[in-house]
Design an enzyme around this catalytic site. Structure first.
Site, PDB file in Angstrom:
ATOM      1  N   GLY A 227      26.455  13.679  77.729  1.00 53.70           N
ATOM      2  CA  GLY A 227      27.634  14.071  78.492  1.00 53.70           C
ATOM      3  C   GLY A 227      27.297  15.066  79.581  1.00 53.70           C
TER       4      GLY A 227
ATOM      5  N   LYS B 200      12.566  11.324  71.499  1.00 53.42           N
ATOM      6  CA  LYS B 200      13.094  12.647  71.147  1.00 53.42           C
ATOM      7  C   LYS B 200      12.388  13.188  69.898  1.00 53.42           C
ATOM      8  CE  LYS B 200      17.552  11.490  73.208  1.00 53.42           C
ATOM      9  NZ  LYS B 200      18.790  10.715  72.902  1.00 53.42           N
TER      10      LYS B 200
END
Lengths: 326, 326
Positions: free
Chosen positions: B300, B204
């Site tokens: 999520g 990332k």
């Protein structure tokens, strides 16, 4: 390269910040927008006051001279207070100029009218700098609103209040001594009433409400408390808790708004627990994302000026597309 | 109303999230974009596996059937791992489709090539969901880069690691017990190697480096440490300090990049001190703004799906302008 001609209304800290950044970043702005930006005119209150040199720029205390400039495109407004700022911006929009404002007092009250006027005219309004200085909360909420829905916004929206509360807790200063230090450091105005009474935070909350929910609550339904009644012993007694001055607005399932502006004692689990000093912080709660917290400088020449220049670059991008399509 | 025809590649948690949000928000998306979105086809690995009902949608395990769909416009990619995701997206861009990806492993390595390919083709890539889940860090950095310059980015970019460190400190769990709990709660994969070794956070960081600085450092120059060597006694000994797993990248005046990925002991003054649990957090330092911190859910179904739907709405907006101008 086509030129965008700009006016700056008000040349205090923020106005000077815009001028500096636009001059420092002229090349980058040209690359990113395809426009050369020219600051044509600056409106000041007192023409005799000493200020930084602005070669080639008309400096005037007469708004008629500003609006008399041929082919103005955009107005940066960094005046303090509702009037004459609102009248000036309303006239600017009527003349077809885009406007970018840092004026929270004016925008909390007149933002809805200005936004409607601009929509009717096909003009653009940038108001990122009205709320939380350099924290890009306006753009972030706008982005979240595409495909998500905001339920609640909580914010530390007044850096001066947060600075004072931090000084009281960390250094055991009295409210008065902490306020004095905020003033010495230039964080608080000579008249700090709006900061410490909660009014300033309330206005920013109203701007956020308008943006996130498309409306504001009736102002008189919101209980506004400042930090001016907090005593040092209250702060020191709350050993593991921190006082934060929090502005809070929420929408229920029926579309009803409720909110408050008040000092609140919070524990270590609250995202605002560690936000010390003059920083601003905002929690945005949405349907899909959950809670997003933003923290950053709530004021200052460069953060605020930079927020306005960012607004400008976005609006210039839209203008360019309109040029192409027209 | 014109229709945008979409494919979803991969139908795990994230793929299902996209499907759900697009169906729940069909009307809002139509209002905001002026397009009806139709999910035409879903690529799955195991056609026999039980999954939610998707009436009217082709469900296939054959990528040829996906790309055989007439007049596809956009591909949502939520596959895990570099391949076959890269090959699929490269083919999608070559075919003139826009793509939106949540695949950090693939995008850290192949992002630069895909971005270049899309630029040459005039296509669009959304990659908000690759980094920090629902935290809109990609869009925020993009916005900051107009008129400002990023110097440094620090992040808590792996929610699983942060959850484990939090459990160890707050509940005195061993590393192994905390990891087990993360797995029981569905936060950690069955094979948690990439999370706890620091590799996931590193990827990332590379995506953020590419975005903020236009380039990545040589991967081998970055020392990558995970949380897998931290012992409970280390965590508990550091009474007033908190361990955070921080990925850090910085550019110097000569344009040289330096960075690190490692557990770091920090004190109460660090913005990451209070970030507990599975949240992600990022500090962006810029020339004008100073430091901006964002905190929110790093993973999520709904946060990540919502980030991808936001990408879609932005791209649909650009498409619409192109339609008008063409």
């Amino acid at each position: 390269m086509p030129t965008i001609k700009a006016a700056i209304l008000g040349f205090g800290t923020v106005g000077e910040g815009i001028y500096r950044i636009i001059n420092e970043k002229k090349k980058e702005i040209e690359q990113q927008t395809g426009f050369t930006i020219e600051i044509a005119t600056i409106l000041v209150r007192d023409i005799a006051k000493k200020r930084i040199s602005t070669p080639g720029v008309q400096v005037t205390d007469d708004i008629r001279e500003v609006f008399g400039q041929p082919q103005l495109d955009i107005v940066f407004e960094a005046i303090v207070g509702e009037e004459p700022a609102y009248t000036y911006l309303s006239e600017a929009i009527a003349k077809g100029y885009d406007v970018i404002t840092a004026n929270k007092t004016m925008f909390a009250t007149h933002g809805p009218a200005l936004l409607q006027q601009a929509e009717e005219k096909g003009g653009h309004i940038g108001f990122e700098a009205t709320t939380a200085g350099g924290v890009p909360i306006i753009q972030t909420v706008k982005n979240l609103l595409t495909g998500d829905r905001v339920h609640r916004i909580q914010g530390i929206l007044n850096g001066t209040s947060n600075f004072i509360l931090t000084k009281m807790r960390k250094e055991g200063l009295s409210f008065k001594a902490a306020l004095q230090e905020a003033q010495n450091l230039g964080y608080a105005e000579a008249d700090p009433t709006d900061d410490i009474s909660g009014k300033d935070a309330f206005r920013k909350l109203m701007i956020l409400s308008q943006l996130a929910f498309g409306k504001q609550p009736e102002w008189k339904t919101i209980d506004i408390q400042g930090i001016d009644k907090i005593k040092l012993e209250d702060v020191l007694e709350a050993t593991n808790l921190h006082y934060r001055h929090i502005a809070d607005i929420e929408i229920d399932e029926n579309g009803n708004l409720s909110g408050s502006v008040a000092p609140v004692l919070i524990g270590p689990d609250h995202p605002f627990y560690g936000i010390d000093g003059v920083d601003n912080a905002i929690i945005v709660e949405t349907e899909y994302l959950g809670a997003l917290t933003l923290v950053g400088p709530g004021a200052g020449m460069y953060p605020t000026g930079s927020a306005m220049v960012n607004d400008f670059i976005r609006i210039a991008g839209v203008r360019k597309k309109e040029l192409i399509t027209s």
